[in-house]
Write a protein that holds these residues in place. Structure first.
Motif, PDB file in Angstrom:
ATOM      1  N   ASP B   5      30.682  73.140  71.037  1.00 35.89           N
ATOM      2  CA  ASP B   5      31.405  72.378  72.053  1.00 35.89           C
ATOM      3  C   ASP B   5      32.898  72.597  71.866  1.00 35.89           C
ATOM      4  OD1 ASP B   5      32.591  70.662  73.784  1.00 35.89           O
ATOM      5  OD2 ASP B   5      31.206  68.991  73.394  1.00 35.89           O
ATOM      6  N   TYR B   6      33.420  73.494  72.680  1.00 35.21           N
ATOM      7  CA  TYR B   6      34.820  73.877  72.520  1.00 35.21           C
ATOM      8  C   TYR B   6      35.788  72.718  72.769  1.00 35.21           C
ATOM      9  CZ  TYR B   6      33.163  78.696  72.249  1.00 35.21           C
ATOM     10  OH  TYR B   6      32.536  79.855  71.858  1.00 35.21           O
ATOM     11  N   TYR B   7      35.372  71.778  73.607  1.00 30.48           N
ATOM     12  CA  TYR B   7      36.248  70.617  73.853  1.00 30.48           C
ATOM     13  C   TYR B   7      36.383  69.792  72.581  1.00 30.48           C
ATOM     14  CZ  TYR B   7      35.820  71.729  78.800  1.00 30.48           C
ATOM     15  OH  TYR B   7      35.881  72.368  80.002  1.00 30.48           O
ATOM     16  N   LYS B   8      35.242  69.612  71.925  1.00 28.75           N
ATOM     17  CA  LYS B   8      35.237  68.823  70.694  1.00 28.75           C
ATOM     18  C   LYS B   8      36.080  69.511  69.621  1.00 28.75           C
ATOM     19  CE  LYS B   8      31.346  65.970  69.462  1.00 28.75           C
ATOM     20  NZ  LYS B   8      29.902  66.101  69.249  1.00 28.75           N
ATOM     21  N   ILE B   9      35.925  70.839  69.537  1.00 30.13           N
ATOM     22  CA  ILE B   9      36.655  71.599  68.515  1.00 30.13           C
ATOM     23  C   ILE B   9      38.162  71.435  68.690  1.00 30.13           C
ATOM     24  CG2 ILE B   9      37.214  73.953  67.753  1.00 30.13           C
ATOM     25  CD1 ILE B   9      34.207  74.591  68.289  1.00 30.13           C
ATOM     26  N   LEU B  10      38.613  71.463  69.940  1.00 22.97           N
ATOM     27  CA  LEU B  10      40.056  71.295  70.179  1.00 22.97           C
ATOM     28  C   LEU B  10      40.448  69.818  70.245  1.00 22.97           C
ATOM     29  CD1 LEU B  10      41.019  74.053  72.770  1.00 22.97           C
ATOM     30  CD2 LEU B  10      41.302  74.063  70.306  1.00 22.97           C
ATOM     31  N   GLY B  11      39.447  68.935  70.239  1.00 30.45           N
ATOM     32  CA  GLY B  11      39.746  67.514  70.297  1.00 30.45           C
ATOM     33  C   GLY B  11      40.315  67.067  71.635  1.00 30.45           C
ATOM     34  N   VAL B  12      39.835  67.671  72.715  1.00 31.29           N
ATOM     35  CA  VAL B  12      40.315  67.259  74.044  1.00 31.29           C
ATOM     36  C   VAL B  12      39.134  66.780  74.889  1.00 31.29           C
ATOM     37  CG1 VAL B  12      42.328  68.793  74.095  1.00 31.29           C
ATOM     38  CG2 VAL B  12      40.120  69.643  74.897  1.00 31.29           C
ATOM     39  N   GLU B  13      39.459  66.025  75.935  1.00 32.35           N
ATOM     40  CA  GLU B  13      38.430  65.569  76.881  1.00 32.35           C
ATOM     41  C   GLU B  13      37.980  66.757  77.723  1.00 32.35           C
ATOM     42  OE1 GLU B  13      37.204  62.471  77.032  1.00 32.35           O
ATOM     43  OE2 GLU B  13      38.492  61.934  75.331  1.00 32.35           O
ATOM     44  N   SER B  14      36.776  66.643  78.321  1.00 30.28           N
ATOM     45  CA  SER B  14      36.270  67.783  79.084  1.00 30.28           C
ATOM     46  C   SER B  14      37.001  67.953  80.424  1.00 30.28           C
ATOM     47  CB  SER B  14      34.771  67.664  79.310  1.00 30.28           C
ATOM     48  OG  SER B  14      34.489  66.401  79.875  1.00 30.28           O
ATOM     49  N   ASP B  15      37.841  66.970  80.783  1.00 31.19           N
ATOM     50  CA  ASP B  15      38.621  67.173  82.010  1.00 31.19           C
ATOM     51  C   ASP B  15      40.109  67.423  81.694  1.00 31.19           C
ATOM     52  OD1 ASP B  15      39.197  64.722  81.044  1.00 31.19           O
ATOM     53  OD2 ASP B  15      38.969  63.629  82.941  1.00 31.19           O
ATOM     54  N   ALA B  16      40.387  67.771  80.451  1.00 29.64           N
ATOM     55  CA  ALA B  16      41.785  67.999  80.052  1.00 29.64           C
ATOM     56  C   ALA B  16      42.391  69.153  80.856  1.00 29.64           C
ATOM     57  CB  ALA B  16      41.850  68.330  78.564  1.00 29.64           C
ATOM     58  N   ASP B  17      43.691  69.043  81.179  1.00 30.86           N
ATOM     59  CA  ASP B  17      44.312  70.144  81.923  1.00 30.86           C
ATOM     60  C   ASP B  17      44.769  71.244  80.961  1.00 30.86           C
ATOM     61  OD1 ASP B  17      46.551  69.155  80.729  1.00 30.86           O
ATOM     62  OD2 ASP B  17      47.445  68.334  82.561  1.00 30.86           O
ATOM     63  N   THR B  18      45.155  72.376  81.549  1.00 33.08           N
ATOM     64  CA  THR B  18      45.500  73.557  80.755  1.00 33.08           C
ATOM     65  C   THR B  18      46.593  73.251  79.740  1.00 33.08           C
ATOM     66  OG1 THR B  18      45.285  74.570  82.913  1.00 33.08           O
ATOM     67  CG2 THR B  18      45.782  76.034  81.070  1.00 33.08           C
ATOM     68  N   LYS B  19      47.520  72.422  80.157  1.00 34.22           N
ATOM     69  CA  LYS B  19      48.640  72.121  79.275  1.00 34.22           C
ATOM     70  C   LYS B  19      48.175  71.373  78.021  1.00 34.22           C
ATOM     71  CE  LYS B  19      53.195  70.200  79.434  1.00 34.22           C
ATOM     72  NZ  LYS B  19      53.941  69.074  79.999  1.00 34.22           N
ATOM     73  N   ALA B  20      47.297  70.399  78.243  1.00 33.06           N
ATOM     74  CA  ALA B  20      46.785  69.615  77.112  1.00 33.06           C
ATOM     75  C   ALA B  20      45.994  70.504  76.165  1.00 33.06           C
ATOM     76  CB  ALA B  20      45.908  68.482  77.631  1.00 33.06           C
ATOM     77  N   ILE B  21      45.258  71.459  76.749  1.00 27.45           N
ATOM     78  CA  ILE B  21      44.458  72.373  75.931  1.00 27.45           C
ATOM     79  C   ILE B  21      45.363  73.266  75.085  1.00 27.45           C
ATOM     80  CG2 ILE B  21      42.977  74.427  76.096  1.00 27.45           C
ATOM     81  CD1 ILE B  21      41.548  72.937  78.430  1.00 27.45           C
ATOM     82  N   LYS B  22      46.412  73.746  75.737  1.00 30.04           N
ATOM     83  CA  LYS B  22      47.363  74.600  75.037  1.00 30.04           C
ATOM     84  C   LYS B  22      48.029  73.856  73.884  1.00 30.04           C
ATOM     85  CE  LYS B  22      50.671  78.144  76.307  1.00 30.04           C
ATOM     86  NZ  LYS B  22      51.386  78.760  77.424  1.00 30.04           N
ATOM     87  N   THR B  23      48.440  72.622  74.163  1.00 32.88           N
ATOM     88  CA  THR B  23      49.092  71.815  73.131  1.00 32.88           C
ATOM     89  C   THR B  23      48.150  71.572  71.951  1.00 32.88           C
ATOM     90  OG1 THR B  23      50.253  70.718  74.909  1.00 32.88           O
ATOM     91  CG2 THR B  23      50.390  69.691  72.739  1.00 32.88           C
ATOM     92  N   ALA B  24      46.904  71.226  72.275  1.00 38.83           N
ATOM     93  CA  ALA B  24      45.926  70.947  71.220  1.00 38.83           C
ATOM     94  C   ALA B  24      45.690  72.201  70.384  1.00 38.83           C
ATOM     95  CB  ALA B  24      44.612  70.484  71.838  1.00 38.83           C
ATOM     96  N   TYR B  25      45.569  73.340  71.077  1.00 39.41           N
ATOM     97  CA  TYR B  25      45.353  74.595  70.360  1.00 39.41           C
ATOM     98  C   TYR B  25      46.506  74.896  69.418  1.00 39.41           C
ATOM     99  CZ  TYR B  25      45.673  79.570  69.413  1.00 39.41           C
ATOM    100  OH  TYR B  25      45.841  80.771  68.780  1.00 39.41           O
ATOM    101  N   ARG B  26      47.722  74.797  69.947  1.00 35.42           N
ATOM    102  CA  ARG B  26      48.887  75.149  69.127  1.00 35.42           C
ATOM    103  C   ARG B  26      48.965  74.306  67.869  1.00 35.42           C
ATOM    104  NH1 ARG B  26      53.523  76.044  73.653  1.00 35.42           N
ATOM    105  NH2 ARG B  26      53.112  78.247  74.006  1.00 35.42           N
ATOM    106  N   LYS B  27      48.693  73.024  68.043  1.00 29.41           N
ATOM    107  CA  LYS B  27      48.770  72.105  66.923  1.00 29.41           C
ATOM    108  C   LYS B  27      47.765  72.489  65.829  1.00 29.41           C
ATOM    109  CE  LYS B  27      49.450  67.135  66.869  1.00 29.41           C
ATOM    110  NZ  LYS B  27      49.210  65.926  67.665  1.00 29.41           N
ATOM    111  N   LEU B  28      46.525  72.740  66.279  1.00 33.26           N
ATOM    112  CA  LEU B  28      45.467  73.057  65.316  1.00 33.26           C
ATOM    113  C   LEU B  28      45.643  74.451  64.715  1.00 33.26           C
ATOM    114  CD1 LEU B  28      42.469  71.523  67.280  1.00 33.26           C
ATOM    115  CD2 LEU B  28      43.435  70.678  65.145  1.00 33.26           C
ATOM    116  N   ALA B  29      46.077  75.401  65.552  1.00 36.86           N
ATOM    117  CA  ALA B  29      46.253  76.771  65.062  1.00 36.86           C
ATOM    118  C   ALA B  29      47.321  76.796  63.976  1.00 36.86           C
ATOM    119  CB  ALA B  29      46.637  77.690  66.207  1.00 36.86           C
ATOM    120  N   ARG B  30      48.365  76.041  64.205  1.00 36.90           N
ATOM    121  CA  ARG B  30      49.455  75.983  63.231  1.00 36.90           C
ATOM    122  C   ARG B  30      48.945  75.365  61.926  1.00 36.90           C
ATOM    123  NH1 ARG B  30      53.538  72.823  66.189  1.00 36.90           N
ATOM    124  NH2 ARG B  30      52.863  71.139  64.882  1.00 36.90           N
TER     125      ARG B  30
END
Lengths: 119, 321
Positions: B5-30
């Motif tokens: 579940d990629y949403y769970k992995i990034l810790g975002v809701e399944s209706d999250a917008d692209t920006k929220a996904i990007k932010t979550a990714y950057r935080k975790l990737a770092r």
């Protein structure tokens, strides 16, 4: 002979997986890793005259490879610009130097204080 | 195969917008990037996060994933990609992705990703077309401090992993290596072409020897200097003495002057480690030691000394209070 063992020429470096020519040039231009010398007509010239050498002549220390790889991965994976990568690498290198220094000092200290490991 | 579940992995809701996904990714990737996080599972976590982002940042792939998610959550237990599932056509040749600026990590993804988005075909095609260079191998080479004083020859043995996908057992290799004079802990020696053999006409990888200088029972190393702890009895420190001390290059004699304090360093120039460019020094550092037991006679002598001596070792303390 022993020179080649602890050094790696530019062309050889670019054969290593994930290390591309242009990226190595970036890494050097931003001062993240510096060549330690250059090779002219198969002769190794060491020293700081590297600026005059063509990139194809660059010679790196073998232990630089791991830092070049780290820099490239950070740049591509995290999409961060080279200046930030340079800062991260510098801090990582400082950290690794400090860890080594700390290990050494702790070892030396143990010869002077009671052998209980905790202070 | 597990459903991811990629949403769970990034810790975002399944209706999250692209920006929220990007932010979550950057935080975790770092946070989990293996080059900055030395924890054991950091690399796996980073790969997972990168994989999730590869899917969710792309509208088409995300839509496909949402479809799969509906299916996957119904089927409980082990996950199977729906029969006849094709994945998006363009992911078969994912060149489009890797050329985008800042597309991020493109490394090996999970079975789930490969079955759903067809990433597997990529690596396969590549190895069909051109020769693949053999893997580089890195092994640790322990070296005694004495051995670094001059060029030494060391035998090494290692196993070359087979290049035919593990079908053929590895090959045992024995080599003699010239270890240059003055190698330091952490240095790497590279032996060209001694790594894994290439396949399809690709060249062989290299062998790297990671130099590890074995801790010495007597000596410590600091840069190019060699340190020796020099134990002295209190009376030796007080009266001075002449002793023979061990160095890496043999024994030498050292004169200890009277009133030598603990921690005093005696520097013997040029008796440290040598490289072509630098020669280090040898440093003997005084450590004052006491006998475990004192005889009655000795105690009487100490008593006599204590009664006679005006010296205050804690002068600094009384001056401050």
């Amino acid at each position: 002979m022993s020179d080649i063992l602890i050094n790696i020429p530019f062309t050889e470096l670019c054969k290593i997986e994930g290390i591309e020519r242009e990226l190595v040039v970036d890494v050097v231009e931003y001062g993240i890793v510096e060549p330690i010398g250059y090779v002219v007509d198969e002769r190794v010239m060491e020293g700081r005259m590297v600026g005059q050498a063509e990139e194809g002549q660059w010679l790196f220390e073998t232990r630089s490879i791991v830092w070049i790889q780290k820099a490239i991965r950070l740049h591509l994976d995290l999409d961060i610009d080279w200046i930030a990568v340079a800062m991260v690498i510098e801090l990582l290198q400082q950290k690794s130097d400090l860890e080594k220094e700390n290990e050494r000092v702790v070892q030396l200290l143990q010869r002077f204080v009671d052998s209980e490991k905790t202070l | 195969m597990d459903f991811k579940d990629y949403y769970k992995i990034l810790g975002v809701e399944s209706d999250a917008d692209t920006k929220a996904i990007k932010t979550a990714y950057r935080k975790l990737a770092r946070k989990y990037h293996p080059d900055v996080n030395s924890e054991k599972d950091a690399e796996d976590k980073f790969k997972e996060v990168a994989e999730a982002y590869q899917v969710l940042k792309d509208t088409e792939r995300r839509a496909e994933f949402d479809e799969l998610k509906k299916y996957g959550s119904r089927s409980g237990g082990g996950y199977q990609t729906p029969p006849g599932w094709q994945g998006s056509q363009r992911s078969q040749s994912s060149q489009g992705y890797s050329n985008q600026a800042g597309s991020g990590y493109e490394g090996d993804f999970s079975d789930f990703f490969n079955s759903a988005f067809g990433g597997r075909s990529q690596g396969f095609n590549q190895s069909q077309q051109r020769g693949v260079r053999g893997q580089d191998i890195e092994i640790e080479l322990p070296v005694f401090l004495e051995e670094t004083l001059q060029q030494s020859e060391k035998p090494i043995a290692y196993i070359l992993p087979s290049s035919q996908g593990g079908q053929v057992p590895g090959i045992k290799k024995n080599l003699k290596v010239k270890v240059p004079q003055g190698v330091m802990d952490g240095e790497k020696i590279r032996l060209v072409g001694q790594g894994q053999l290439g396949s399809n006409g690709g060249s062989a990888g290299d062998l790297y020897l990671h130099i590890r200088v074995v801790p010495h029972p007597l000596f410590d190393v600091s840069g190019h200097n060699v340190l020796l702890t020099l134990p002295l009895a209190p009376w030796e420190a007080a009266l001075g003495t002449k002793i023979t001390i061990p160095t890496l290059a043999g024994k030498i004699s050292l004169t200890v002057p009277p009133n030598t304090p603990s921690g005093k360093k005696f520097r013997i120039k040029g008796k440290g480690l040598k490289t072509k460019a630098v020669t280090g020094d040898f440093l003997a550092i005084v450590k004052i030691v006491m006998p475990a037991k004192t005889s009655t006679e000795s105690e009487a002598l100490w008593q006599q000394l204590a009664a006679q001596e005006q010296f205050d070792p804690r002068e600094e303390w009384s001056a401050k209070s």
